[in-house]
Design an enzyme around this catalytic site. Structure first.
Site, PDB file in Angstrom:
ATOM      1  N   VAL A 247     120.768  28.628  20.805  1.00 35.83           N
ATOM      2  CA  VAL A 247     119.547  28.069  20.239  1.00 35.83           C
ATOM      3  C   VAL A 247     118.508  29.185  20.185  1.00 35.83           C
ATOM      4  CG1 VAL A 247     120.008  25.719  21.020  1.00 35.83           C
ATOM      5  CG2 VAL A 247     118.706  27.273  22.491  1.00 35.83           C
ATOM      6  N   ALA A 248     117.368  28.905  19.554  1.00 31.20           N
ATOM      7  CA  ALA A 248     116.374  29.961  19.344  1.00 31.20           C
ATOM      8  C   ALA A 248     115.861  30.536  20.659  1.00 31.20           C
ATOM      9  CB  ALA A 248     115.212  29.420  18.516  1.00 31.20           C
ATOM     10  N   GLU A 249     115.651  29.683  21.667  1.00 25.13           N
ATOM     11  CA  GLU A 249     115.111  30.157  22.945  1.00 25.13           C
ATOM     12  C   GLU A 249     115.772  29.407  24.102  1.00 25.13           C
ATOM     13  OE1 GLU A 249     112.519  32.405  23.328  1.00 25.13           O
ATOM     14  OE2 GLU A 249     111.711  32.504  21.279  1.00 25.13           O
ATOM     15  N   THR A 250     116.024  30.146  25.178  1.00 20.46           N
ATOM     16  CA  THR A 250     116.388  29.545  26.457  1.00 20.46           C
ATOM     17  C   THR A 250     115.330  29.935  27.470  1.00 20.46           C
ATOM     18  OG1 THR A 250     118.770  29.536  26.025  1.00 20.46           O
ATOM     19  CG2 THR A 250     118.082  29.463  28.329  1.00 20.46           C
TER      20      THR A 250
ATOM     21  N   HIS B 270     107.455  26.492  22.273  1.00 15.65           N
ATOM     22  CA  HIS B 270     108.325  25.309  22.309  1.00 15.65           C
ATOM     23  C   HIS B 270     109.187  25.280  23.563  1.00 15.65           C
ATOM     24  CE1 HIS B 270     111.763  27.710  20.773  1.00 15.65           C
ATOM     25  NE2 HIS B 270     112.519  26.680  21.096  1.00 15.65           N
TER      26      HIS B 270
END
Length: 262
Positions: free
Chosen positions: A44-47, A73
């Site tokens: 995903v875009a960010e962890t 987010h």
């Protein structure tokens, strides 16, 4: 090693909307290369990874490529995870991050994030960015990210990126915001990151550190509503406080699971 893993959709009131982030609680920090491998596997875009201390929570954000200095987010997702899943008792959550202390106030099902303001300034548009855009902007500004201002919301919906050209840009760790006044919202935006595994970020909290002060000044109002009009779409409630901004939104839990690192 066994770790808990939560996936949260941020800046939305329903799953499959907003921006997905993974949240991984840690007892102690793991090596950075392992954090990066976990992030890449999550895809995903960010962890967000965090270690909880007595008075604050140490929070870090990783994309599949780099560690970020600020991510809205994934901060919202972490606050939602702490409050609704992990039983965090206080309605004020203090995070220590690469961008200093970030405070999140829980107000029912809304998370009010206190972030630094990053007012953009007039800039020239690099030719390589111009060549990658199907529609040219009216005005160009820059803070961490380039912020391109357009005539209408329709332009923002219609704009296309030539990724072959766009990926030649090196803005590490920034990206390109495209924005315009909204038809129903005060303003709308989209966000693109060159050389990233995910070209268009669905909802970008950190970009609003620049969007909020810019549109507050231009529209002559300090309380604004915004939408990031990606395919997943996200809703943000914004307030300009001078050197700080309030970025508020909702979140929903998509999945709860376990990961193994060996």
């Amino acid at each position: 090693m066994k770790l808990d893993l939560y996936q949260i959709d941020a800046f939305t009131d329903s799953v499959f909307g907003g921006n997905p982030a993974c949240v991984v609680p840690l007892e102690n920090w793991l090596p950075d290369d392992l954090l990066m491998k976990i992030t890449q596997e999550n895809a995903v875009a960010e962890t967000a990874f965090f270690v909880q201390h007595k008075d604050y929570i140490h929070l870090r954000w990783f994309t599949p490529e780099i560690e970020m200095d600020l991510c809205g987010h994934a901060t919202l997702a972490t606050a939602h995870c702490l409050k609704t899943i992990l039983g965090y008792s206080s309605d004020i959550i203090r995070f220590e991050t690469l961008s200093g202390e970030l405070k999140v106030i829980v107000d029912g099902d809304v998370y009010r994030m206190d972030f630094p303001s990053r007012m953009p300034t007039k800039a020239a548009l690099p030719e390589i960015i111009s060549q990658s855009l199907s529609i040219q902007p009216k005005e160009i500004f820059k803070s961490r990210d380039y912020m391109l201002v357009y005539e209408s919301e329709l332009d923002i919906k219609d704009i296309q990126i030539n990724r072959q050209i766009f990926d030649q840009i090196n803005l590490d760790p920034g990206g390109v915001i495209v924005t315009a006044r909204g038809l129903k919202d005060d303003f709308v935006s989209r966000f693109f990151t060159p050389q990233a595994s995910i070209l268009e970020d669905p909802v970008t909290g950190s970009a609003h550190c620049s969007l909020i002060p810019f549109w507050a000044e231009r529209l002559g109002k300090n309380v604004l509503e915004a939408s990031q009009i990606s395919d997943r779409n996200g809703k943000l409630y914004c307030e300009n406080l001078g050197d700080r901004v309030i970025i508020s939104g909702k979140a929903r839990t998509y999945s709860v699971g376990t990961l193994w690192t060996d």
